[in-house]
Motif scaffolding. Structure first.
Motif, mmCIF file in Angstrom:
data_model
loop_
_atom_site.group_PDB
_atom_site.id
_atom_site.type_symbol
_atom_site.label_atom_id
_atom_site.label_comp_id
_atom_site.label_asym_id
_atom_site.label_seq_id
_atom_site.Cartn_x
_atom_site.Cartn_y
_atom_site.Cartn_z
ATOM 1 N N TYR A 56 42.340 79.243 84.111
ATOM 2 C CA TYR A 56 41.097 80.012 84.119
ATOM 3 C C TYR A 56 40.015 79.266 83.373
ATOM 4 O O TYR A 56 40.248 78.652 82.342
ATOM 5 N N GLY A 57 38.808 79.345 83.917
ATOM 6 C CA GLY A 57 37.611 78.924 83.235
ATOM 7 C C GLY A 57 36.750 80.165 83.086
ATOM 8 O O GLY A 57 37.209 81.292 83.323
ATOM 9 N N PHE A 58 35.500 79.969 82.726
ATOM 10 C CA PHE A 58 34.595 81.102 82.540
ATOM 11 C C PHE A 58 33.224 80.791 83.115
ATOM 12 O O PHE A 58 32.782 79.640 83.110
ATOM 13 N N ILE A 59 32.585 81.818 83.606
ATOM 14 C CA ILE A 59 31.188 81.750 84.011
ATOM 15 C C ILE A 59 30.404 82.556 82.976
ATOM 16 O O ILE A 59 30.792 83.686 82.663
ATOM 17 N N VAL A 114 40.857 78.884 88.262
ATOM 18 C CA VAL A 114 40.652 77.485 88.633
ATOM 19 C C VAL A 114 41.420 77.218 89.923
ATOM 20 O O VAL A 114 42.608 77.515 90.016
ATOM 21 N N VAL A 115 40.724 76.696 90.927
ATOM 22 C CA VAL A 115 41.343 76.357 92.211
ATOM 23 C C VAL A 115 41.122 74.870 92.450
ATOM 24 O O VAL A 115 40.017 74.361 92.286
ATOM 25 N N ASN A 116 42.175 74.180 92.821
ATOM 26 C CA ASN A 116 42.082 72.748 93.093
ATOM 27 C C ASN A 116 42.359 72.494 94.573
ATOM 28 O O ASN A 116 43.502 72.560 95.014
#
Length: 140
Positions: A56-59, A114-116
């Protein structure tokens, strides 16, 4: 799942949710600062964050009460591997200077997965009904 938060100053406040069902975590100013009308300013939160899974990241998003005053957030992506101080970049779109005070709720950290993707170059894309029609193309 855990979100690890480090206070970088004694006055920094941890992110919090007002309600269990809220999407974002409120973050707080860790300084007093005036934002002149028409200008940009960075506001320190005094915290850094990390989730140990890197999933996870953040906006960083506006709080509605701040946006109603004419302050809008910019440059708001916190990547999963970033562990530096979270700062909020504001643009004052109002007609007057606005003061941010230490302890004010200033923005929200909204978790995002997070999607790669594997990036593949192609000569043509799949045809869709919408195609390349952009802004306003789906009606009012």
């Amino acid at each position: 799942m855990e979100l690890k938060v480090k206070r970088l100053t004694e006055t920094a406040r941890l992110p919090e949710k007002a309600h269990q069902g809220d999407l974002g975590y409120d973050v707080f100013a860790d300084e007093n600062k005036w934002i002149p009308y028409g200008e940009y300013r960075l506001i320190s939160t005094g915290i850094s964050v990390h989730n140990s899974t890197y999933k996870y990241g953040f906006i960083i998003k506006d709080r509605s009460s701040i946006a109603m005053k004419g302050l809008f957030t910019h440059a708001g992506v916190i990547d999963a591997g970033y562990t530096g101080e979270i700062k909020v970049l504001f643009h004052n779109n109002s007609s007057t200077a606005i003061k941010i005070e230490q302890g004010d709720k200033i923005a929200q950290l909204v978790p995002t997965k997070v999607v790669n993707f594997e990036v593949e170059e192609v000569d043509e894309l799949f045809k869709t009904r919408r195609g390349s029609k952009g802004f306003g193309s789906t009606g009012k």
